[in-house]
Scaffold this active site. Structure first.
Site, PDB file in Angstrom:
ATOM      1  N   SER A 275      43.182  41.325  46.652  1.00 24.51           N
ATOM      2  CA  SER A 275      43.427  42.816  46.453  1.00 24.51           C
ATOM      3  C   SER A 275      43.375  43.162  45.102  1.00 24.51           C
ATOM      4  CB  SER A 275      44.526  43.172  47.599  1.00 24.51           C
ATOM      5  OG  SER A 275      44.285  42.684  48.636  1.00 24.51           O
TER       6      SER A 275
ATOM      7  N   ASN B 211      50.062  45.013  35.638  1.00 20.49           N
ATOM      8  CA  ASN B 211      50.254  43.215  35.207  1.00 20.49           C
ATOM      9  C   ASN B 211      49.829  42.798  36.563  1.00 20.49           C
ATOM     10  OD1 ASN B 211      50.944  40.860  34.938  1.00 20.49           O
ATOM     11  ND2 ASN B 211      52.964  40.923  34.485  1.00 20.49           N
TER      12      ASN B 211
ATOM     13  N   SER C 231      39.229  35.896  46.584  1.00 20.67           N
ATOM     14  CA  SER C 231      40.717  35.653  47.075  1.00 20.67           C
ATOM     15  C   SER C 231      41.015  34.094  47.334  1.00 20.67           C
ATOM     16  CB  SER C 231      40.797  36.432  48.174  1.00 20.67           C
ATOM     17  OG  SER C 231      42.121  36.045  48.934  1.00 20.67           O
TER      18      SER C 231
ATOM     19  N   HIS D 273      41.164  31.336  52.597  1.00 15.47           N
ATOM     20  CA  HIS D 273      39.879  31.526  51.866  1.00 15.47           C
ATOM     21  C   HIS D 273      39.334  30.077  51.443  1.00 15.47           C
ATOM     22  CE1 HIS D 273      39.975  35.927  51.942  1.00 15.47           C
ATOM     23  NE2 HIS D 273      40.923  35.774  52.058  1.00 15.47           N
TER      24      HIS D 273
HETATM   25  C1  LIG Z   1      36.646  40.645  52.075  1.00 16.45           C
HETATM   26  C2  LIG Z   1      38.093  40.665  51.724  1.00 16.45           C
HETATM   27  N1  LIG Z   1      38.542  41.150  50.521  1.00 16.45           N
HETATM   28  C3  LIG Z   1      39.724  41.155  49.869  1.00 16.45           C
HETATM   29  C4  LIG Z   1      40.801  40.398  50.686  1.00 16.45           C
HETATM   30  C5  LIG Z   1      42.169  40.562  50.038  1.00 16.45           C
HETATM   31  O1  LIG Z   1      42.655  39.372  49.523  1.00 16.45           O
HETATM   32  P1  LIG Z   1      44.343  38.991  49.304  1.00 16.45           P
HETATM   33  O2  LIG Z   1      44.724  38.626  50.895  1.00 16.45           O
HETATM   34  O3  LIG Z   1      44.115  37.780  48.616  1.00 16.45           O
HETATM   35  O4  LIG Z   1      44.736  40.269  48.559  1.00 16.45           O
HETATM   36  C6  LIG Z   1      40.459  39.926  51.753  1.00 16.45           C
HETATM   37  C7  LIG Z   1      41.433  39.223  52.482  1.00 16.45           C
HETATM   38  O5  LIG Z   1      41.250  38.352  53.260  1.00 16.45           O
HETATM   39  C8  LIG Z   1      39.142  39.769  52.219  1.00 16.45           C
HETATM   40  O6  LIG Z   1      38.832  39.485  53.489  1.00 16.45           O
END
Ligand SMILES: Cc1ncc(COP(=O)(O)O)c(C=O)c1O
Length: 435
Positions: free
Chosen positions: A86, A287, A214, A219
């Site tokens: 994210s 950050n 991610s 993942h």
């Molecule tokens: C397509 C997609 N984008 C972004 C994210 C966000 O990743 P994170 O959980 O590492 O913040 C996810 C989370 O599964 C995702 O499936």
């Protein structure tokens, strides 16, 4: 002495891992079949403990090494680690607002084309930067927007396209990239669910201006929490680094000084002469850095990316074959020309299905089979988004169907053929009792 103590500790860690892992015998109905999860070995545990023993608690040498190796694995020039996927999305879109991009830069009020049937943090950076998302619908089966739908959404205020490859399945990213180029738009590929997927023989994440990943345990490889922004564009890479690291102009690693030998020779902004470049801020930054402990795990995980991708593909194919022809289920399909490294296996209940989704999810849950929704389904219907501004091009009819009738089950490398067969048999059994 210290080296010997370390060797003994790491040897003990390896032994501990093998004992803690125990014997994993699959007991149908009792062993949980998770939709996703990390596959961690003794090597991963040793790498984590070694980083902890070395007290590499902030970003440092392992982070830099991981960034170099990960960029190389994807065939891109630069990767910048972040503390989540994210954050990577926020950083990627925010980077495009940099004044260093001149007139081309994104500004509040601009529009960014995306989908509502996805993960919220693909869309949130658009709002967080004061822009407006333009939602297009996706196809059932591939769960991606087509290039045609994206093309229809381009308007006078459109400045960028930000799309995720749904559950690892690439969208028509070659055509979308061409479209972006024709219209002078930036393309961000949210590659969080698709590391290792191919479209027309080329890795996803390499078509756009910026790509994000991610490394959350669900993942393709994990660093615990974590993510990355990747690019082949060195100008964008510098901006990404600056915005990730407080907005600073200097690129010395923490703890380093004057690597450019011009530390007191810059004259930037409204700052006085001989001002310290190390504390010069060229962006309103964040950050979003990760730590070496995360990177140490990333390094051992990265070596297994091809093996993980093969297992994801194998599991998906096996499940697909095991469900072929089952009444009530619309099965997933790869976008033509794609070879996805699948994140999950999506099923949409057909309109004439004689049962509701929650009944099926409960049935599977009782058998220890974990399920997930296709993220937000239709983000515009969620409480946090009801009062937000957006534009819809066409309608979101399929996104609504996904909201109501779609779910996915796992294909991650921790699942064995036996488990996949049990999932297929359970899905078939449920459909048979209802039809
Ligand atoms: C397509 C997609 N984008 C972004 C994210 C966000 O990743 P994170 O959980 O590492 O913040 C996810 C989370 O599964 C995702 O499936």
């Amino acid at each position: 002495m210290v080296a010997e103590a370390k060797r003994l500790i790491l040897e003990a860690v390896e032994k501990y891992h093998l004992e803690a892992a125990g014997e994993a015998r699959f007991v149908p109905g009792a062993t949980p079949i998770l939709p996703s999860g990390a596959v961690l070995t003794a090597e991963d545990r040793v790498a984590l403990v070694e980083a902890a023993l070395d007290m590499r608690i902030a970003a440092g040498v392992s982070s830099r090494l991981f960034e170099r190796r990960f960029a190389k694995a994807l065939g891109l020039r630069k990767a910048h680690m972040t503390n989540s996927g994210s954050s990577a999305n926020l950083l990627a879109l925010s980077a495009l607002t940099s004044p260093q991009l001149g007139d081309h830069r994104l500004r509040p009020g601009d529009e960014v084309i995306t989908v509502a049937a996805g993960f919220p943090t693909t869309v949130n950076p658009i709002y967080q930067n004061g822009m407006t998302p333009v939602f297009v619908d996706v196809e059932l089966g591939t769960y991606n927007a087509t290039a045609e739908r994206v093309a229809a959404a381009v308007g006078p205020r459109t400045k960028a396209i930000m799309l995720a490859h749904a559950l690892g399945n690439p969208y028509e990213v070659d055509e979308v990239a061409k479209l972006a180029e024709e219209h002078g738009l930036f393309l961000i590929e949210d590659n969080c669910d698709a590391v290792g997927s191919l479209h027309r023989g080329k890795l996803t994440g390499t078509f756009g201006d910026l790509a994000t990943t991610s490394f959350y345990p669900a993942h393709h490889i994990t660093t615990g929490e974590g993510g990355c922004v990747l690019t082949d564009n060195l100008v964008l890479a510098r901006i990404v680094e600056s915005m990730r690291d407080w907005g600073r102009d200097c690129w010395c690693e923490p703890g380093e000084d004057d690597t450019c030998r011009k530390r007191f020779l810059y004259r930037l902004g409204d700052l006085p002469e001989r001002y310290d470049h190390k504390y010069t801020f060229s962006h309103v930054g964040y950050n979003l850095k990760a730590t070496d402990i995360q990177a140490a795990l990333g390094l051992t995980q990265l070596a297994r990316l091809p093996e993980f991708g093969a297992a994801r593909r194998r599991n998906w194919q096996r499940l697909r074959a095991g469900l072929e022809g089952t009444k009530g289920y619309l099965l997933p399909s790869a976008t033509p020309g794609s070879d996805p490294s699948w994140f999950g296996f999506a099923i949409t209940l057909t309109e004439d299905a004689s049962f509701e989704r929650y009944e099926l999810l409960r049935f599977l849950g009782d058998r220890g089979i974990g399920t997930r929704l296709l993220f937000a389904g239709n983000l515009t219907r969620h409480p946090g988004y009801l009062d937000r501004e957006y534009r819809v091009v066409g309608d979101l009819a399929n996104s609504d169907i996904i909201l109501e009738r779609t779910f996915w089950v796992g294909v991650y490398p921790g699942l064995t053929a036996e488990m996949i067969d049990y999932v297929a048999a359970s899905l078939r059994e449920f459909a048979a009792t209802k039809n």
